[in-house]
Design an enzyme around this catalytic site. Structure first.
Site, mmCIF file in Angstrom:
data_model
loop_
_atom_site.group_PDB
_atom_site.id
_atom_site.type_symbol
_atom_site.label_atom_id
_atom_site.label_comp_id
_atom_site.label_asym_id
_atom_site.label_seq_id
_atom_site.Cartn_x
_atom_site.Cartn_y
_atom_site.Cartn_z
ATOM 1 N N CYS A 4 16.476 95.732 51.489
ATOM 2 C CA CYS A 4 16.662 95.058 50.205
ATOM 3 C C CYS A 4 15.645 95.597 49.215
ATOM 4 C CB CYS A 4 16.468 93.551 50.384
ATOM 5 S SG CYS A 4 16.500 92.653 48.827
ATOM 6 N N CYS A 59 17.887 93.305 42.175
ATOM 7 C CA CYS A 59 19.193 92.916 41.651
ATOM 8 C C CYS A 59 19.208 91.442 41.242
ATOM 9 C CB CYS A 59 20.284 93.180 42.674
ATOM 10 S SG CYS A 59 20.075 92.270 44.198
ATOM 11 N N THR A 76 13.359 86.616 47.609
ATOM 12 C CA THR A 76 13.257 88.040 47.935
ATOM 13 C C THR A 76 12.474 88.772 46.852
ATOM 14 O OG1 THR A 76 15.367 87.911 49.063
ATOM 15 C CG2 THR A 76 14.614 90.091 48.420
ATOM 16 N N GLU A 97 10.398 88.063 51.828
ATOM 17 C CA GLU A 97 10.819 86.811 51.207
ATOM 18 C C GLU A 97 9.601 85.889 51.168
ATOM 19 O OE1 GLU A 97 12.410 87.968 54.037
ATOM 20 O OE2 GLU A 97 13.787 89.109 52.781
ATOM 21 N N HIS A 128 25.724 87.866 41.892
ATOM 22 C CA HIS A 128 24.885 88.180 43.048
ATOM 23 C C HIS A 128 25.743 88.493 44.278
ATOM 24 C CE1 HIS A 128 20.961 88.779 44.488
ATOM 25 N NE2 HIS A 128 20.919 87.777 45.338
ATOM 26 N N TYR A 135 25.860 92.482 46.707
ATOM 27 C CA TYR A 135 25.798 92.855 48.127
ATOM 28 C C TYR A 135 26.462 94.198 48.405
ATOM 29 C CZ TYR A 135 23.100 88.911 49.442
ATOM 30 O OH TYR A 135 22.046 88.048 49.567
ATOM 31 N N CYS A 149 24.806 96.610 48.064
ATOM 32 C CA CYS A 149 23.683 97.298 48.713
ATOM 33 C C CYS A 149 23.891 97.426 50.221
ATOM 34 C CB CYS A 149 22.385 96.564 48.428
ATOM 35 S SG CYS A 149 22.347 94.869 49.051
ATOM 36 N N GLU A 187 20.544 87.818 55.681
ATOM 37 C CA GLU A 187 20.707 87.749 54.229
ATOM 38 C C GLU A 187 22.168 87.962 53.849
ATOM 39 O OE1 GLU A 187 17.783 89.903 51.666
ATOM 40 O OE2 GLU A 187 19.593 90.773 50.815
#
Lengths: 96, 479
Positions: B97, B101, B188, B254, B289, B293, B295, B443
């Site tokens: 991560c 974002c 995060t 986190e 959001h 993902y 990513c 996550e």
């Protein structure tokens, strides 16, 4: 390969390099440009794509989608490479 | 800002950060935190590189200047598509991560909802927000988008909780601002951020209006404390050597972020008691959001590459079932990619001018994300073999006494150094059950809302009546 226009003369050409964003590359774009630079060092000077005196833009895309913000290319002639073998064809055209 | 300037900017922050019960004086250089800082730094570094700038940068709609895409408000569907592609590219670059974002998603959601609140009440939230946005863009800041409250008893509304601080709320109203208390969980990249943007965590009713608050503060504002979350295998980062970390460069983190009577000046408040817009802000943020993902597709690229590599090293790459499993991994990963591209391409313009993703497709995408990375990880472990979790440590490999036995008996293909085999196994371990599994698996399950949240949204957003009408027309039912 999509050929748009290459200015033909006997002088060293200034070529602006523009890359796509590189989301899902099918080949090593940067390595290909490095190889191009080595093979054309006598005939081409590679500069940033927004250099004012570029004769044309070499757009190096990582795949055939070749996505780019064309607005940033300011209407220059554009030569697109979207696969490795395109580089050889470009060199052949330059050497003609 | 480049990566080095970003790192230096973090050193100037006075964050209150705790880990393992002790305050950390030097957050930037802490070996457990630093890989996560490296991941954020990559978002600055790649924006400076010509081969990535087309994804990593955008043109500010406020100033016309070139900015980092993470500070950008989407102006068309092309921006939304590029956001998805940027996510995949960075996921593949870092295999973790990269944390930035969430701030982008918070800012885009606020650009829409502050406009909508103003339209109803004649307030000036959007003007305030755009001034803040310009500041963020000018200094290329990393913002933590903070939505998730601890929530206490999930069956109870904010006002019904035994402790009012279980939801972020206003505890005092002053002439020059408000004082808030509460906490944001699972944050995060919190200690790698310059700013923290707070949003309500759920839709609110009128009786909960003190909880309908959105604001932004510097991350080192007085009264904010960060308590770092633990990750599986986290202390491997403080061991000697590098093999057992798996990922040599990058990671995530986190934190539980506690707000203990924190003052927020009015110019940083973007919602105050307009409770009927809390749900809208949550939905907009969640849609963006869930798109983010994308990513995980990039992390999936790395895991698939690692799995092919260990198959090569094990000498199993030509087995038909291994080839087929790798095809399945790619099929799942590219299916994920379809969702994040589709919700972006089908985006639309909001009244504020901001483009928002298609909410149904974004929820479908995230629902897939709650499942497919687990299956991709399962296949990776299947092909890697049990050695991934029984492998001796790097210290054993380096041991003058037993190193020769590790070298000899952990060998696969004789043409591949045992150390390389260990490295690729550790990377697969890292992604599927080590520190990076926090990002790639859990996550994926719970980030941007747990699976049931997406199913509720899918249920709300599909036009079931129209589907019924189509079916009835074709079989001759008339009503």
């Amino acid at each position: 390969m999509r050929y748009y226009r290459i200015v033909s003369d006997n002088q060293v050409k200034k070529v602006g390099i523009k890359y796509c964003g590189g989301c899902n590359l099918l080949y090593d774009r940067v390595g290909l440009v490095y190889s191009l630079k080595e093979q054309t060092q006598d005939s081409i000077e590679f500069i940033n794509y927004d250099g004012e005196d570029a004769e044309f833009i070499l757009f190096v895309a990582g795949c055939e989608k070749a996505c780019v913000d064309m607005g940033r290319l300011k209407g220059w002639p554009i030569y697109i490479i979207d696969k490795e073998k395109d580089a050889g064809q470009l060199i052949d055209q330059i050497k003609k | 800002m480049n990566a080095q300037q970003y790192e230096e900017s973090l050193r100037k922050l006075n964050l209150v950060v705790y880990m393992f019960g002790k305050r950390i004086d030097n957050v930037v250089d802490h070996p457990i935190i630093r890989p996560s800082m490296n991941a954020v730094a990559a978002t600055y570094d790649l924006a400076q590189k010509s081969e990535y700038e087309d994804l990593m940068t955008a043109t500010s709609h406020l100033t016309g200047k070139k900015i980092n895409r993470f500070c950008h408000i989407h102006q068309n569907t092309d921006d939304l598509v590029k956001k998805s592609k940027m996510g995949r590219m960075l996921g593949a670059f870092t295999a973790c991560c990269f944390q930035r974002c969430v701030g982008m998603d918070a800012m885009n959601a606020l650009s829409i909802v502050t406009h909508d609140i103003d339209a109803k009440y004649g307030t000036e939230y959007n003007k305030r927000f755009l001034k803040y946005l310009q500041y963020v863009q000018e200094y290329d800041l990393t913002c933590d988008g903070a939505m998730t409250d601890p929530k206490g008893n999930r069956a109870l509304a904010p006002l019904q909780q035994s402790d009012p601080d279980l939801y972020m709320h206003v505890v005092e109203e002053k002439k020059d601002g408000v004082v808030v208390s509460g906490a944001k969980a699972h944050q995060t990249g919190a200690v790698n951020s310059h700013e923290i943007i707070v949003m309500p965590t759920i839709a609110m009713r009128e009786e909960d209006k003190d909880y309908a608050i959105s604001f932004a503060l510097p991350s080192d504002a007085l009264g904010i404390t960060y308590i770092m979350g633990r990750q599986s295998c986290d202390t491997r980062k403080i061991e000697e050597g590098s093999i057992d970390r798996g990922n040599q460069f990058f990671g995530g983190h986190e934190a539980l972020v506690v707000f203990d009577r924190v003052f927020v000046p009015w110019e940083r408040v973007f919602m105050f008691k307009e409770y009927e817009f809390a749900g809208s802000l949550v939905e907009k943020f969640a849609s963006y959001h869930r798109q983010s993902y994308a990513c995980k597709v990039g992390v999936g690229d790395v895991l698939i590459g690692a799995t092919q590599t260990i198959a090569d090293y094990n000498g199993t790459a030509k087995a038909s079932h291994v080839k087929d499993k790798l095809i399945e991994m790619n099929h799942l990963n590219e299916t994920l990619y379809c969702g994040c591209i589709a919700c972006a391409a089908e985006g639309h313009r909001e009244p504020s001018g901001t483009y928002c993703v298609d909410a149904l497709l974004a929820n479908v995408h995230k629902q897939n994300i709650t499942r497919y990375p687990y299956e991709i990880a399962r296949i990776a472990q299947d092909i890697a073999g049990g050695l991934m979790v029984t492998l001796p440590s790097e210290a054993d490999l380096r041991s003058p006494e037993v190193g020769k036995w590790v070298e000899k008996y952990c060998q696969g293909d004789a043409n591949v150094p045992t150390e390389d085999r260990m490295r690729i196994l550790r990377l697969i371990e890292n992604i599927t059950l080590g520190t990076a599994a926090v990002g790639y698996l859990t996550e994926s399950m719970h980030g941007a809302g747990s699976p049931q949240a997406q199913r509720i949204m899918i249920s709300r957003l599909v036009n079931m009546k129209e589907k019924q009408r189509k079916a009835k027309r074709l079989c001759g039912i008339t009503e």
